[in-house]
Design an enzyme around this catalytic site. Structure first.
Site, PDB file in Angstrom:
ATOM      1  N   GLN A 244      12.269  -4.104  -9.725  1.00  0.00           N
ATOM      2  CA  GLN A 244      13.732  -4.237  -9.611  1.00  0.00           C
ATOM      3  C   GLN A 244      14.261  -3.436  -8.420  1.00  0.00           C
ATOM      4  O   GLN A 244      15.330  -3.723  -7.894  1.00  0.00           O
ATOM      5  CB  GLN A 244      14.395  -3.781 -10.918  1.00  0.00           C
ATOM      6  CG  GLN A 244      15.909  -3.812 -10.946  1.00  0.00           C
ATOM      7  CD  GLN A 244      16.490  -5.198 -10.729  1.00  0.00           C
ATOM      8  OE1 GLN A 244      15.849  -6.207 -11.045  1.00  0.00           O
ATOM      9  NE2 GLN A 244      17.689  -5.271 -10.158  1.00  0.00           N
TER      10      GLN A 244
ATOM     11  N   GLN B 195      14.767  -9.230  -3.209  1.00  0.00           N
ATOM     12  CA  GLN B 195      13.435  -9.842  -3.108  1.00  0.00           C
ATOM     13  C   GLN B 195      13.122 -10.644  -4.377  1.00  0.00           C
ATOM     14  O   GLN B 195      12.591 -11.756  -4.303  1.00  0.00           O
ATOM     15  CB  GLN B 195      12.405  -8.729  -2.907  1.00  0.00           C
ATOM     16  CG  GLN B 195      10.977  -9.171  -2.934  1.00  0.00           C
ATOM     17  CD  GLN B 195      10.040  -8.079  -2.425  1.00  0.00           C
ATOM     18  OE1 GLN B 195       9.929  -7.889  -1.229  1.00  0.00           O
ATOM     19  NE2 GLN B 195       9.394  -7.366  -3.311  1.00  0.00           N
TER      20      GLN B 195
ATOM     21  N   HIS C 198       4.553   1.227  -7.944  1.00  0.00           N
ATOM     22  CA  HIS C 198       3.510   0.189  -7.875  1.00  0.00           C
ATOM     23  C   HIS C 198       2.613   0.238  -9.114  1.00  0.00           C
ATOM     24  O   HIS C 198       2.265  -0.794  -9.686  1.00  0.00           O
ATOM     25  CB  HIS C 198       2.609   0.424  -6.662  1.00  0.00           C
ATOM     26  CG  HIS C 198       3.308   0.423  -5.334  1.00  0.00           C
ATOM     27  ND1 HIS C 198       3.516   1.561  -4.609  1.00  0.00           N
ATOM     28  CD2 HIS C 198       3.833  -0.594  -4.607  1.00  0.00           C
ATOM     29  CE1 HIS C 198       4.120   1.260  -3.477  1.00  0.00           C
ATOM     30  NE2 HIS C 198       4.340  -0.038  -3.444  1.00  0.00           N
TER      31      HIS C 198
ATOM     32  N   VAL D 257      11.212   2.758 -10.812  1.00  0.00           N
ATOM     33  CA  VAL D 257      10.670   4.071 -11.191  1.00  0.00           C
ATOM     34  C   VAL D 257      11.235   5.101 -10.218  1.00  0.00           C
ATOM     35  O   VAL D 257      11.241   4.883  -9.000  1.00  0.00           O
ATOM     36  CB  VAL D 257       9.129   4.064 -11.141  1.00  0.00           C
ATOM     37  CG1 VAL D 257       8.576   5.437 -11.480  1.00  0.00           C
ATOM     38  CG2 VAL D 257       8.574   3.022 -12.101  1.00  0.00           C
TER      39      VAL D 257
ATOM     40  N   MET E  77      11.412   5.750  -6.128  1.00  0.00           N
ATOM     41  CA  MET E  77      10.149   5.932  -5.407  1.00  0.00           C
ATOM     42  C   MET E  77      10.002   4.831  -4.363  1.00  0.00           C
ATOM     43  O   MET E  77      10.345   3.679  -4.602  1.00  0.00           O
ATOM     44  CB  MET E  77       8.983   5.883  -6.384  1.00  0.00           C
ATOM     45  CG  MET E  77       8.937   7.112  -7.243  1.00  0.00           C
ATOM     46  SD  MET E  77       7.384   7.193  -8.132  1.00  0.00           S
ATOM     47  CE  MET E  77       7.687   8.673  -9.074  1.00  0.00           C
ATOM     48  N   SER E  78       9.512   5.230  -3.192  1.00  0.00           N
ATOM     49  CA  SER E  78       9.307   4.291  -2.097  1.00  0.00           C
ATOM     50  C   SER E  78       8.279   4.887  -1.153  1.00  0.00           C
ATOM     51  O   SER E  78       8.256   6.101  -0.946  1.00  0.00           O
ATOM     52  CB  SER E  78      10.627   4.070  -1.347  1.00  0.00           C
ATOM     53  OG  SER E  78      10.378   3.473  -0.095  1.00  0.00           O
TER      54      SER E  78
ATOM     55  N   GLY F 220       0.802  -1.224   0.000  1.00  0.00           N
ATOM     56  CA  GLY F 220       0.000   0.000   0.000  1.00  0.00           C
ATOM     57  C   GLY F 220       0.832   1.271   0.000  1.00  0.00           C
ATOM     58  O   GLY F 220       2.043   1.236  -0.211  1.00  0.00           O
TER      59      GLY F 220
ATOM     60  N   HIS G  77       2.520   4.388  -5.180  1.00  0.00           N
ATOM     61  CA  HIS G  77       3.135   5.438  -5.987  1.00  0.00           C
ATOM     62  C   HIS G  77       3.337   4.902  -7.405  1.00  0.00           C
ATOM     63  O   HIS G  77       2.932   3.755  -7.698  1.00  0.00           O
ATOM     64  CB  HIS G  77       4.455   5.904  -5.364  1.00  0.00           C
ATOM     65  CG  HIS G  77       5.383   4.760  -5.018  1.00  0.00           C
ATOM     66  ND1 HIS G  77       5.918   3.929  -5.968  1.00  0.00           N
ATOM     67  CD2 HIS G  77       5.821   4.282  -3.825  1.00  0.00           C
ATOM     68  CE1 HIS G  77       6.677   3.029  -5.381  1.00  0.00           C
ATOM     69  NE2 HIS G  77       6.623   3.204  -4.087  1.00  0.00           N
ATOM     70  N   GLU G  78       3.990   5.679  -8.254  1.00  0.00           N
ATOM     71  CA  GLU G  78       4.171   5.298  -9.660  1.00  0.00           C
ATOM     72  C   GLU G  78       4.884   3.955  -9.819  1.00  0.00           C
ATOM     73  O   GLU G  78       4.671   3.260 -10.819  1.00  0.00           O
ATOM     74  CB  GLU G  78       4.935   6.390 -10.416  1.00  0.00           C
ATOM     75  CG  GLU G  78       4.049   7.423 -11.057  1.00  0.00           C
ATOM     76  CD  GLU G  78       2.989   6.811 -11.991  1.00  0.00           C
ATOM     77  OE1 GLU G  78       3.338   6.037 -12.889  1.00  0.00           O
ATOM     78  OE2 GLU G  78       1.801   7.115 -11.793  1.00  0.00           O
TER      79      GLU G  78
HETATM   80  P1  AMP Z   1       6.050  -2.594  -1.492  1.00  0.00           P
HETATM   81  O1  AMP Z   1       4.692  -1.985  -1.385  1.00  0.00           O
HETATM   82  O2  AMP Z   1       7.147  -1.679  -1.066  1.00  0.00           O
HETATM   83  O3  AMP Z   1       6.125  -3.970  -0.866  1.00  0.00           O
HETATM   84  O4  AMP Z   1       6.299  -2.824  -3.037  1.00  0.00           O
HETATM   85  C1  AMP Z   1       5.413  -3.587  -3.818  1.00  0.00           C
HETATM   86  C2  AMP Z   1       6.048  -3.870  -5.156  1.00  0.00           C
HETATM   87  O5  AMP Z   1       6.325  -2.642  -5.820  1.00  0.00           O
HETATM   88  C3  AMP Z   1       7.390  -4.613  -5.024  1.00  0.00           C
HETATM   89  O6  AMP Z   1       7.489  -5.561  -6.070  1.00  0.00           O
HETATM   90  C4  AMP Z   1       8.384  -3.502  -5.187  1.00  0.00           C
HETATM   91  O7  AMP Z   1       9.634  -3.940  -5.691  1.00  0.00           O
HETATM   92  C5  AMP Z   1       7.676  -2.623  -6.199  1.00  0.00           C
HETATM   93  N1  AMP Z   1       8.213  -1.265  -6.150  1.00  0.00           N
HETATM   94  C6  AMP Z   1       8.331  -0.476  -5.052  1.00  0.00           C
HETATM   95  N2  AMP Z   1       8.934   0.691  -5.382  1.00  0.00           N
HETATM   96  C7  AMP Z   1       9.205   0.629  -6.709  1.00  0.00           C
HETATM   97  C8  AMP Z   1       9.820   1.523  -7.642  1.00  0.00           C
HETATM   98  N3  AMP Z   1      10.282   2.708  -7.277  1.00  0.00           N
HETATM   99  N4  AMP Z   1       9.929   1.123  -8.928  1.00  0.00           N
HETATM  100  C9  AMP Z   1       9.466  -0.104  -9.316  1.00  0.00           C
HETATM  101  N5  AMP Z   1       8.876  -0.976  -8.487  1.00  0.00           N
HETATM  102  C10 AMP Z   1       8.744  -0.632  -7.200  1.00  0.00           C
END
Ligand code: AMP
Length: 281
Positions: free
Chosen positions: A146, A151, A35, A174, A182-183, A29, A32-33
């Site tokens: 990536q 992971q 996801h 991204v 983005m995070s 959840g 962002h871009e």
């Molecule tokens: P998370 O919500 O942080 O567990 O991320 C969910 C999925 O989105 C995972 O596969 C992450 O690797 C991917 N993700 C998170 N941030 C980015 C990003 N900046 N660019 C590409 N994929 C992302």
């Protein structure tokens, strides 16, 4: 777009049209871009797109990090609707890990270094929740970023070892305009820390640049990354790594490919980033 908390509702919807292909995008959840790029790609490559929104407690080794993790379900659902998701699962922790729960998936070697060393138990939690998501949705394809390179390695290993019948698709990281990956955690950066946070990308670019000029000593690449972090205000290095992209073993010399990665505390927020380099390209 249908949103359910109960597993049985997800299954009913998943199997209502047995011949459709499903793509799954697991998330925690606060979308962002990054996801949404995964959701859009899944939209293009499958008949139906499933998304999970679940802040998975078993992958947090630090309880404060779990509590501080940002959440905004209403906004997330609006973004998913716009990106073309069909089915969203928003379970509670008690549904995923009911009383008496005692089964975990432990990949043995690739989770040990890097994030696994810094966050004991993290990948046991990741592998377990991802295996459960695969069982609930039974997708033909699952989409990961990536951004979380280790992971991806852990999940690919699990899929092969446990014969999950699906394809893992990896999408590029991204970034914000200044290069910061983005995070969801970026929301916790103060304005000053946000400025410093570009140091991760700058460090990766510095190492990539000397690699492209012919530098193949992994120590020199690590030193180039370290120097950028050490000269950045508010930044404290956790680790830098130059590793084999598949085994994640640290390299002495880069033969052709390497995964450059690092983790940095910017103020109190821990950020990660990575870049693949390939001498043959
Ligand atoms: P998370 O919500 O942080 O567990 O991320 C969910 C999925 O989105 C995972 O596969 C992450 O690797 C991917 N993700 C998170 N941030 C980015 C990003 N900046 N660019 C590409 N994929 C992302």
């Amino acid at each position: 777009m249908n949103v359910f908390t109960e597993i049985s509702d997800i299954r009913i919807q998943r199997w209502a049209e047995p011949l459709t292909t499903w793509g799954l995008v697991p998330t925690m959840g606060y979308l962002h871009e990054g996801h949404l790029s995964l959701v859009r790609r899944a939209r293009q490559e499958n008949d139906r797109v499933g998304v999970s929104i679940f802040v998975n407690p078993t992958q947090f080794n630090n309880p404060n990090d779990l509590v501080a993790y940002p959440r905004d379900m209403e906004r997330d659902l609006a973004l998913l609707q716009e990106a073309g998701a069909d089915l969203v699962w928003t379970p509670t922790p008690e549904m995923v890990y009911p009383p008496g729960y005692q089964t975990y998936v432990e990949v043995e070697k690739v989770p040990r270094p890097l994030e696994g060393a810094a966050r004991p138990g993290h990948f046991r939690g990741v592998a377990t929740i991802v295996a459960k998501l695969f069982n609930v949705f039974q997708p033909q394809r699952a989409y990961f970023g990536q951004k979380d390179a280790q992971q991806v390695v852990v999940i690919k290993r699990m899929v092969e070892d446990l014969n999950f019948n699906l394809e893992i698709i990896v999408n590029p990281t991204v970034r914000e305009a200044d290069g910061l990956a983005m995070s969801s955690r970026n929301a916790r950066l103060s304005p000053a820390a946000r400025q410093s946070a570009t140091c991760l990308y700058q460090a990766l670019l510095a190492a990539k640049s000397i690699f492209e000029q012919g530098q193949r000593s992994a120590d020199s690449l690590r030193a180039a990354m370290r120097a950028v972090i050490e000269s950045t205000r508010l930044a404290r290095l956790d680790y830098v790594s130059v590793a084999h992209p598949d085994t994640l073993a640290e390299l002495d010399m880069v033969e052709d490919k390497a995964l450059l990665s690092l983790a940095v505390f910017v103020d109190e927020v821990r950020l990660i980033d990575n870049m693949l380099v390939d001498g043959k390209q």
